[in-house]
Each structure stands twice: as C-alpha cells, then as structure tokens.
Design a protein around this motif. Structure first.
Motif, PDB file in Angstrom:
ATOM      1  N   UNK A  49       0.810  -1.218   0.000  1.00 58.51           N
ATOM      2  CA  UNK A  49       0.000   0.000   0.000  1.00 58.51           C
ATOM      3  C   UNK A  49       0.843   1.267   0.000  1.00 58.51           C
ATOM      4  N   UNK A  54      -1.516   4.401  -0.652  1.00 57.33           N
ATOM      5  CA  UNK A  54      -2.722   4.257   0.160  1.00 57.33           C
ATOM      6  C   UNK A  54      -2.307   4.369   1.619  1.00 57.33           C
ATOM      7  N   UNK A  86      -4.554  -2.454  -8.914  1.00 64.28           N
ATOM      8  CA  UNK A  86      -4.489  -3.116  -7.622  1.00 64.28           C
ATOM      9  C   UNK A  86      -5.602  -4.159  -7.505  1.00 64.28           C
ATOM     10  N   UNK A  88      -7.396  -6.889  -4.707  1.00 65.75           N
ATOM     11  CA  UNK A  88      -7.500  -6.993  -3.252  1.00 65.75           C
ATOM     12  C   UNK A  88      -7.965  -8.372  -2.804  1.00 65.75           C
ATOM     13  N   UNK A  92     -13.047  -5.963  -3.001  1.00 70.50           N
ATOM     14  CA  UNK A  92     -13.384  -4.538  -2.971  1.00 70.50           C
ATOM     15  C   UNK A  92     -14.175  -4.080  -4.185  1.00 70.50           C
ATOM     16  N   UNK A  93     -15.104  -4.900  -4.598  1.00 69.47           N
ATOM     17  CA  UNK A  93     -15.996  -4.492  -5.690  1.00 69.47           C
ATOM     18  C   UNK A  93     -17.116  -3.645  -5.115  1.00 69.47           C
ATOM     19  N   UNK A  94     -17.781  -2.907  -6.010  1.00 65.15           N
ATOM     20  CA  UNK A  94     -18.954  -2.153  -5.591  1.00 65.15           C
ATOM     21  C   UNK A  94     -20.138  -3.092  -5.743  1.00 65.15           C
ATOM     22  N   UNK A  96     -23.291  -3.177  -5.232  1.00 64.69           N
ATOM     23  CA  UNK A  96     -24.599  -2.857  -5.802  1.00 64.69           C
ATOM     24  C   UNK A  96     -24.511  -2.342  -7.222  1.00 64.69           C
ATOM     25  N   UNK A  97     -23.336  -2.468  -7.825  1.00 70.14           N
ATOM     26  CA  UNK A  97     -23.239  -2.070  -9.219  1.00 70.14           C
ATOM     27  C   UNK A  97     -23.037  -3.310 -10.075  1.00 70.14           C
ATOM     28  N   UNK A 101     -20.173  -1.965 -14.736  1.00 75.76           N
ATOM     29  CA  UNK A 101     -19.804  -0.705 -14.091  1.00 75.76           C
ATOM     30  C   UNK A 101     -18.578  -0.881 -13.207  1.00 75.76           C
ATOM     31  N   UNK A 105     -15.142   1.159 -13.695  1.00 74.04           N
ATOM     32  CA  UNK A 105     -14.621   2.040 -12.646  1.00 74.04           C
ATOM     33  C   UNK A 105     -13.098   2.064 -12.646  1.00 74.04           C
ATOM     34  N   UNK A 106     -12.474   1.087 -13.276  1.00 72.15           N
ATOM     35  CA  UNK A 106     -11.025   1.130 -13.430  1.00 72.15           C
ATOM     36  C   UNK A 106     -10.556   2.304 -14.270  1.00 72.15           C
ATOM     37  N   UNK A 108     -11.807   5.403 -13.996  1.00 74.30           N
ATOM     38  CA  UNK A 108     -12.204   6.687 -13.387  1.00 74.30           C
ATOM     39  C   UNK A 108     -11.088   7.724 -13.443  1.00 74.30           C
ATOM     40  N   UNK A 161     -10.969  -5.173 -13.763  1.00 75.15           N
ATOM     41  CA  UNK A 161     -10.959  -3.763 -13.370  1.00 75.15           C
ATOM     42  C   UNK A 161      -9.532  -3.207 -13.325  1.00 75.15           C
ATOM     43  N   UNK A 165      -7.293  -0.272 -16.320  1.00 72.18           N
ATOM     44  CA  UNK A 165      -6.485   0.933 -16.180  1.00 72.18           C
ATOM     45  C   UNK A 165      -5.355   0.976 -17.204  1.00 72.18           C
TER      46      UNK A 165
END
Ligand SMILES: Nc1ncnc2c1ncn2[C@@H]1O[C@H](COP(=O)(O)OP(=O)(O)OP(=O)(O)O)[C@@H](O)[C@H]1O
Ligand SMILES: [Mg+2]
Lengths: 250, 276
Positions: A49, A54, A86, A88, A92-94, A96-97, A101, A105-106, A108, A161, A165
């Motif tokens: 990290x 992070x 990264x 995990x 660490x997914x979202x 509810x998406x 999506x 999000x990668x 963003x 994801x 990037x």
C-alpha cells in the motif's frame, strides 16, 4: 533498468505507534512477478500500500519509472495511480453495481466528473471492458450485480478492473486468500497469463508459499518489517522459509 | 516457563472493579433520585386522577363535539392544506439537498478535510438540530414577515439537521474496501464518492429521505401557528376565537393527514428497503 526502485522504506500508522516497515529496499524489473511472503503482521500489506500511497511512508523513496512517488502532490499522485492496478483480497468491488460498471470504474482516473456522475464512459472504454470480461471468462455475467457472483468470479472482475487501467505495474494483496485452493490456482494462473500477455510486472502478497513458488519468478521474504530474503524463486529453500516464518520452538 | 508465570496473574478476576462500578451504580441512583424528585415536584394528586379524567371527557364532549366539519371542507381551508403540503415538500427537498452535503462533509471517513471541513459541517448539523423547528419559524417570521417563505426556510433548516446527522452516520458505516479500490485506480474524491460511497448508502438515504418528509410534514402543520404559513394559522385563529368545534375539526384534519402521510411513507420505505 528496474521499473520500480524502493529504497530504505519506512512506515508507521501513528507517530507514537510501532514502526511497521523498518527500511525495506528492493527493485522490480519489467518482466518480474514478485511474491512477497512472510508471517501475518509482517507488513506485507503495508508495503504494497505504500507503493501507491494508500499508506503514507514515513521515510525512504519509491521510484516508479524514475518518478519519486513519495513526494507527489495530490493531482500527480492520482495520475500516477492510474498506472498502477491493484487487486484486493476481499475483492473490494462495488456490490450494488453491475459487473460492467465495476470494470469501467477502473477508468475513473481518465474520466471527467460529469461523465462519472452519469456513468457515461466513452465507447472505447466500454469495448475494452467487454473484451476484458471475455478474457476473464465473464462474458455471460456482464449485467449481473457484483454481489450475485461467486468469490472466484468476483476476483475475475477485480482482475478485469485492474487491467482496465492499462497499468504498468500491478499490486496484488493476497488475491486468492479468500478463495478455495482449486479456484486460487485458477485465479493465480489467470493473473499470471494476463500479466504476461499485457507485459505488466506484478508485486503479489501471498500467504501460500507453494503457490508463490509455482507462479512467481522472484520472492521477497518479510519478517516484522525487515526484508529477510530477496531473490529468484529457485534460491528459496526450506531453511530460509523457516527463518522467515521463524517457527518458534518452545 | 512463560505460561506458568502468566497464569498466576490471569487467575485474578472480579466483576466489580473499584472506580468503574462505583460510577455505574452511582449513575443509576442519581437517575432514580431525580425521578422521585421530579414526580414529587409535579405534586400529582393521585386520588383525584379518576375524577380529572371524567371532567376532561365532559369538557371534550360538550365543547369540542361535534367538530365543525363544514369548516375544514371549506375552499379557503383546503387551500391552506395544499400550502402546507407545498411547504413541507419544499422544506424537505431543500433540507435534503443541504444534508447530502452536510452528511458527506461531516462524515469522518469521507470528508474532504478532517481538520477544517469536518468540524464545520458537524457544527452546522448540530446547530440546525439544536434549535426546534418552531423556534426557527419564529425567527424567520420575525425577519421575513408572515407567509410561506419563513415556513419553508424553517423546515429546510430542520430537515438539514435531521437528515444531515443520519446521512453522516450512514456514510461512516460503509465498507471502505470499494473506496480504497477507487482511490487506487486514480479516482478523485468526487468520483470516489459517486462510485465507492453512493451505491452503498443509496437505499438507506432513500429511506431516510422518506422519513424526513414525514417529520417535515408533521412540523409543517404547526409552524403556521407562529405565522409561517400553512394550516397552523387556522388553528391559531380558531383557538384565539375560542371556536372549539372548529379547533376540533382542524386537529382532526391534521391527525388524518399525518396518518395518511405516515402510511404512504411507511409503504414506500418498505418497498425501498426491499430493493437492497
Ligand atoms: N490501518 C492500520 N492502523 C494501525 N495499524 C495497522 C493498520 N494496518 C495494519 N496495521 C498494523 O501493521 C502491522 C502490519 O500489518 P500488515 O497488514 O501490513 O501485515 P501483513 O503482513 O499484511 O499481515 P497479513 O498476512 O495478516 O495480511 C500489524 O501489526 C497491524 O496491526
Ligand atoms: Mg495483509
């Protein structure tokens, strides 16, 4: 020429607390798949990290393609993070998406605020996401919600994801610890294949030493914030492992 | 070796420890003592309670019955009911918009700055909550004069404090994993909130918003009492003119409307929660 040079890295979480990393140095080459092994609490997650900040290192330097990561101010730090994917342990997914999506999000770091708000990603990103989902074997789950997937599938979303990037380095924090042994192996295999195909060097925390020996070409052994071993997988042996894990014999 | 040395100390254990236990029991005694003191101060004449209830009933039956239903079905009054609903709606809407910001800025984990923005947002939220909605209404009426605007502003402040605190608590309870993932991908704070936070709190926020509408509507029915618009004004007039049968009708209409609003919003909340 190493792509990542870590020098004398030190880190602590609170100014009065214990030092978690006590001067760790190592180098990563462009085609490396590094395993970081060591007992629980050794500071493996902290180390990984620190590389994308992070966690803020307290001393030492981290050079990524020649830029010192440790001194970058906010905006440049975000630009740097776009280059570092990264993955995990807990995915660490979202939840509810949708899978789509989540993969998008990668991107963003490359997307404006207004587009973010309306999730209006460029056509090219969507095509790339579909391609990657196909590659990780999730082409039939594109519109499912992330929390409808199994653990192995979720980590595949995590892989897509991170690759979304277009990273130049991947940090993996025990990517398979939440999965059963068979799926672990599959997922590690997938990561390895993708990393080779896209030419991305990897730095991977891993609990399972066998898995580390099997998939990684170099190993760093960490114990209590100190590097105990650093070298090609072939040079690792039982005696060194025992030393790293410091089996306390009472 | 280490084991046996540890055991000697580990064997000592007591439920009651000196300062903590004393403070805990002392607090209980204080609570009970204050209860006795307050009840004593009320000087409730226990023997007269049945008698009092009977007389209250008589007064109600003779003065407040029958309620003047024609009065509340009057066009003018219905206009005020509509105004009350409009006022509650606007107040809840503006208050909720404000409280989304207050909730974000006042949540310790997602605030843009823990040193500056966080305490300021918390202070505003607490300030909005500390003052009762009727006091906000009195304040705005005295600044802006009679009408709907001071009512809307009072409700806005009330809702901002009410929902701001709940929103902040929801944000502080999220799973930080996705947030960390978005940060790691190079997302800025706004993007992190849109992707990492908002999906996690969306359902809870919707539930809280409906709840906020509920309390806003209930408050809207009475802020008129101090001249801030809505049906409260009618209530005050009827009370001052001692038109008790009209007062009864107005109170009945308020109760009916609040119950309808609560039933509808309970249903809506239930549906929202099931969306998860
Ligand atoms: N956010 C935090 N705040 C304070 N201390 C922390 C925090 N995260 C980790 N630590 C401490 O830092 C030390 C190293 O933790 P770290 O997570 O880096 O270890 P690890 O090698 O990844 O262990 P594991 O194999 O269990 O994941 C531990 O003693 C832990 O208690
Ligand atoms: Mg760890």
């Amino acid at each position: 020429m190493p792509i990542l040079e870590v020098r004398e890295l030190r880190a602590r979480y609170t100014s009065s607390g214990p030092e978690i990393l006590k001067g760790v140095s190592f180098e990563v080459e462009a085609d490396d798949f590094f395993a970081i092994i060591g007992p629980s609490g050794a500071g493996k997650s902290t180390l990984i990290r620190c590389i994308n900040r992070l966690v803020e290192p307290t001393a030492g330097s981290i050079h990524f393609y020649g830029t010192d990561v440790t001194t970058l101010p906010g905006r440049q730090l975000r630009i740097l993070r776009r280059d570092i994917g990264m993955i995990f342990q807990e995915f660490n997914l979202i939840n509810r998406m949708s899978v789509m999506d989540n993969v998008l999000s990668g991107r963003l770091g490359y997307t404006g605020n207004v587009r973010t708000l309306f999730r209006a990603f460029p056509r090219a990103d969507i095509e790339r996401a579909l391609e990657l989902l196909q590659r990780v074997g999730l082409q039939d789950h594109v519109d499912k919600r992330a929390d409808e997937l199994s653990g192995g599938q979720r980590q595949r979303v995590g892989i897509a994801r991170a690759l979304m990037q277009g990273p130049r380095l991947m940090l993996l924090d025990e990517p398979t610890s939440a999965l059963d042994p068979k799926i672990s192996r599959e997922v590690m295999g997938l990561i390895k294949t993708m990393a080779e195909e896209f030419g991305v060097p990897c730095l991977c925390n891993i609990h399972d030493v066998r898995l580390a020996m099997e998939f990684c070409n170099k190993i760093i052994g960490l114990q209590d914030g100190v590097k105990m071993f650093d070298g090609p997988t072939g040079e690792m042996d039982q005696a060194k492992l025992d030393q790293i894990y410091a089996m306390e014999v009472l | 070796m280490a084991g046996s040395a540890g055991r000697a100390t580990a064997l000592q254990w007591r439920r009651f420890r000196f300062p903590q236990s004393l403070i805990g029991h002392g607090a209980w005694i204080a609570v009970l003592a204050f209860l006795a003191f307050s009840v004593d101060h009320l000087e409730i004449p226990l023997e007269r309670i049945p008698d009092m209830l009977g007389r209250m009933w008589q007064v109600l039956a003779s003065r407040y019955y029958p309620p003047d239903l024609a009065y509340i079905l009057d066009r003018d009054y219905l206009d005020y009911v509509v105004e009350t609903i409009q006022m509650a709606y606007l107040g809840a809407l503006f208050g909720l918009l404000l409280s989304v910001l207050l909730g974000w800025f006042g949540s310790f984990n997602m605030t843009p700055s823990r040193r500056f923005v966080y305490p300021v947002a918390r202070l505003f939220t607490m300030g909005f909550r500390a003052v009762h909605e009727m006091i906000w209404a009195i304040l705005f009426v005295s600044i802006l004069g009679f009408g709907m605007l001071p009512g809307v502003l009072a409700l806005t402040f009330f809702c901002a404090g009410f929902a701001g605190k709940l929103f902040a608590e929801e944000i502080e309870a999220i799973d930080m994993g996705p947030v960390e993932a978005m940060r790691a991908a190079g997302a800025n704070l706004f993007q992190t909130v849109v992707f990492g936070v908002f999906p996690q709190v969306r359902v809870a926020f919707t539930g809280i918003s409906i709840y906020t509408w509920d309390v806003a509507f209930r408050a809207a029915t009475v802020v008129g009492f101090v001249g801030a618009g809505g049906m409260g004004w009618y209530l005050k007039r009827a009370v001052l003119q001692i038109e008790t049968e009209r007062v009864a009708a107005i109170i009945l209409s308020i109760v009916a409307l609040v119950i309808v609003s609560e039933i509808v919003s309970a249903y809506a909340r239930d549906r929202v929660m099931r969306m998860k």
